[in-house]
Design an enzyme around this catalytic site. Structure first.
Site, PDB file in Angstrom:
ATOM      1  N   CYS A   1       0.829  -1.208   0.000  1.00  0.00           N
ATOM      2  CA  CYS A   1       0.000   0.000   0.000  1.00  0.00           C
ATOM      3  C   CYS A   1       0.868   1.264   0.000  1.00  0.00           C
ATOM      4  O   CYS A   1       1.715   1.439   0.890  1.00  0.00           O
ATOM      5  CB  CYS A   1      -0.922   0.008   1.213  1.00  0.00           C
TER       6      CYS A   1
ATOM      7  N   CYS B   1      -8.674  -0.861   3.546  1.00  0.00           N
ATOM      8  CA  CYS B   1      -8.164   0.414   3.030  1.00  0.00           C
ATOM      9  C   CYS B   1      -8.866   0.754   1.722  1.00  0.00           C
ATOM     10  O   CYS B   1      -9.017  -0.091   0.835  1.00  0.00           O
ATOM     11  CB  CYS B   1      -6.662   0.307   2.805  1.00  0.00           C
TER      12      CYS B   1
ATOM     13  N   TRP C   1       0.773 -41.016 -16.817  1.00  0.00           N
ATOM     14  CA  TRP C   1       0.671 -39.790 -17.617  1.00  0.00           C
ATOM     15  C   TRP C   1      -0.697 -39.142 -17.427  1.00  0.00           C
ATOM     16  O   TRP C   1      -0.812 -37.950 -17.150  1.00  0.00           O
ATOM     17  CB  TRP C   1       0.910 -40.086 -19.100  1.00  0.00           C
TER      18      TRP C   1
ATOM     19  N   TYR D   1      -1.348 -35.672 -15.462  1.00  0.00           N
ATOM     20  CA  TYR D   1      -1.874 -34.555 -16.250  1.00  0.00           C
ATOM     21  C   TYR D   1      -3.114 -33.977 -15.582  1.00  0.00           C
ATOM     22  O   TYR D   1      -3.297 -32.756 -15.513  1.00  0.00           O
ATOM     23  CB  TYR D   1      -2.201 -35.048 -17.660  1.00  0.00           C
TER      24      TYR D   1
ATOM     25  N   ASP E   1       6.241 -38.038 -21.590  1.00  0.00           N
ATOM     26  CA  ASP E   1       5.577 -37.272 -22.641  1.00  0.00           C
ATOM     27  C   ASP E   1       6.560 -36.987 -23.783  1.00  0.00           C
ATOM     28  O   ASP E   1       7.672 -36.484 -23.558  1.00  0.00           O
ATOM     29  CB  ASP E   1       5.056 -35.951 -22.057  1.00  0.00           C
TER      30      ASP E   1
END
Length: 490
Positions: free
Chosen positions: A38, A65, A420, A424, A440
């Site tokens: 801030c 704020c 895999w 994933y 992969d």
């Protein structure tokens, strides 16, 4: 981090924006709480306290704020990535589970008693589930008041408040201002059916690469892309929806987005699911610093600072697409998914002009599809049906409140689902930041082009951000490998 007073105070003195949303600074002499960055404050250490959440600061009697809008920060990356019960609870609270099912329902989803859950959540965030849900409703309301043309009654309804009075009282208490004060001189108008708002993100934010990833995999009917934008359908708790996000690179800390919803009560879960899609709560500085320490990855990080892991809005859909994508190209998987949507998806049924037309088939529908009717190997079709049945029956949980290890184990127990596919799903649906897919073929091609010999061993040095390294490798294919790779299930 908020327990380390000296570290927090150093972040406040330096106006370090990386800590926005990680903790909140409350100033006793003014009665307000702020972001660490801030610009309006540099308080004395003796006059400040630090809180782990906006809800905790509000419970301590502080108001937000009006200059730095601390409740509008991206979510804490620590909460978003945490795999513990408190982190899972926070993600479900953000999705609106408390409004829909109450705290008892939230506890049941997590396998805890209500008392246990209150104790765990309060210990982590300084406030219980009800207070956290209230703070989320207040934040949603303020964003809508300031960025949309919705009437205050519609804002209250869309934010999850039970009544106009509750909405007015909460806004006045949290912001020391009425809804009219927050809206200022823009005036109020009836909602047009499209809600235009924004989602806060941490910088840097590589929106262009995120758009490229989504565009390459966009399934006709449920997804559409164009110059600088992405649109998709949403299957929400009370009805259908459509979200459109603007993903051009910009210096602002917000991603503009618009929602078209069948039921305004679905705005909060729609926002939260879009945040997941954008990986909005990622801390890109921490990720990039870690990955750039590897000299072979450093050029990729410098080329694309703030690269995100694309999340997803629907676990059933992503799981289905992962199975369809086994051992076929990305284009092939997209074609198969498009056929599935066209034959078994539900029409959207929303007014207005949209580039998408359908919702993805539900687990109930997918579980009843004859495997032989799908143009893919029968074994994979049977895997799709078995996985859909497990989701339908509740044997596999695919939301951000699920335990990642338990979900992975449940997925691997299904026929045709190997590491895999399970991994994933973990990194795109469950938000696991430390997933790697060594089998992969796209990853192997990219590693070979970069000169990485021992891929498995080297990936260990990328912890706990291997999911981001994975995205860097896939994205690098567009620079180094002209052909589209196959994915491989092992």
């Amino acid at each position: 981090m908020y327990l380390d007073t000296e570290a927090c105070y150093r972040a406040v003195k330096s106006k370090d924006r990386r800590f926005d949303g990680v903790f909140y600074t409350a100033v006793r002499t003014t009665g307000i709480y702020c972001r660490p960055s801030c610009p309006a404050i540099t308080p004395k250490l003796a006059n400040v306290s630090f809180h782990p959440s906006a809800a905790a600061a509000q419970l301590a009697g502080y108001r937000a704020c009006k200059r730095c809008l601390p409740d509008a920060t991206p979510g804490s990356p620590d909460w978003d990535l945490a795999a513990d019960v408190a982190g899972r609870a926070m993600r479900l609270i953000s999705d609106g589970v408390v409004e829909r099912d109450g705290v008892d329902g939230l506890a049941a989803r997590l396998g805890y008693s209500t008392r246990q859950l209150n104790r765990v959540v309060t210990g982590s965030f300084g406030a219980g589930p009800l207070a956290l849900a209230r703070a989320r409703r207040a934040q949603t309301a303020r964003v809508l008041i300031e960025t949309s043309e919705m009437s205050f009654a519609d804002v209250a309804f869309a934010s999850g408040f039970a009544s106009i009075r509750q909405f007015n009282d909460t806004v006045r208490e949290v912001y020391a201002a009425t809804p009219t004060d927050l809206r200022g001189r823009r005036g109020s108008a009836a909602t047009s059916g499209v809600i235009n708002t924004r989602i806060g993100v941490r910088e840097p934010f590589d929106g262009a690469s995120l758009l490229d990833f989504l565009a390459l995999r966009a399934v006709p009917g449920i997804e559409a892309t164009g110059e600088g934008w992405y649109e998709r359908s949403l299957d929400l708790p009370h009805g259908a929806g459509v979200v459109r996000v603007e993903l051009v690179d910009r210096p602002e800390r917000y991603v503009p987005c618009s929602f078209s919803l069948a039921d305004a009560r679905d705005l909060a879960p729609a926002l939260e699911r879009t945040r997941r899609l954008l990986d909005a709560d990622c801390d890109p500085i921490a990720v990039d610093d870690q990955l750039a320490s590897d000299p072979l990855l450093a050029p990729l990080v410098r080329r694309r600072p703030g690269l995100r892991v694309p999340g997803h809005v629907d676990g059933t859909e992503l799981t289905t697409r992962a199975i369809l994508g086994q051992q076929v190209s990305v284009a092939g998987a997209r074609t198969l998914a498009g056929r599935l949507v066209a034959s078994h998806g539900r029409e959207l049924g929303l007014d207005g002009e949209h580039r998408v037309t359908h919702l993805f088939p539900t687990a109930d529908v997918l579980a009843e599809i004859e495997p032989e009717s799908i143009a893919m190997p029968r074994a994979r079709g049977r895997a799709l049906a078995a996985c859909a049945a497990a989701i339908r029956d509740g044997d596999v949980q695919l939301d951000r409140g699920a335990d990642r290890a338990e979900t992975r184990e449940a997925l691997l127990a299904l026929p045709g689902v190997g590491p895999w596919t399970a991994d994933y799903i973990a990194f795109r649906v469950l938000g696991d930041p430390d997933v790697f897919l060594p089998t992969d073929l796209g990853v192997k091609h990219a590693a070979e082009a970069l000169g990485i010999d021992d891929l498995a061993g080297r990936s260990e040095t990328w912890r706990p951000w291997r999911s981001y390294a994975l995205i860097h490798l896939w994205t690098a294919l567009s620079d180094t490998v002209p052909s589209e790779p196959l994915t491989k299930e092992s």
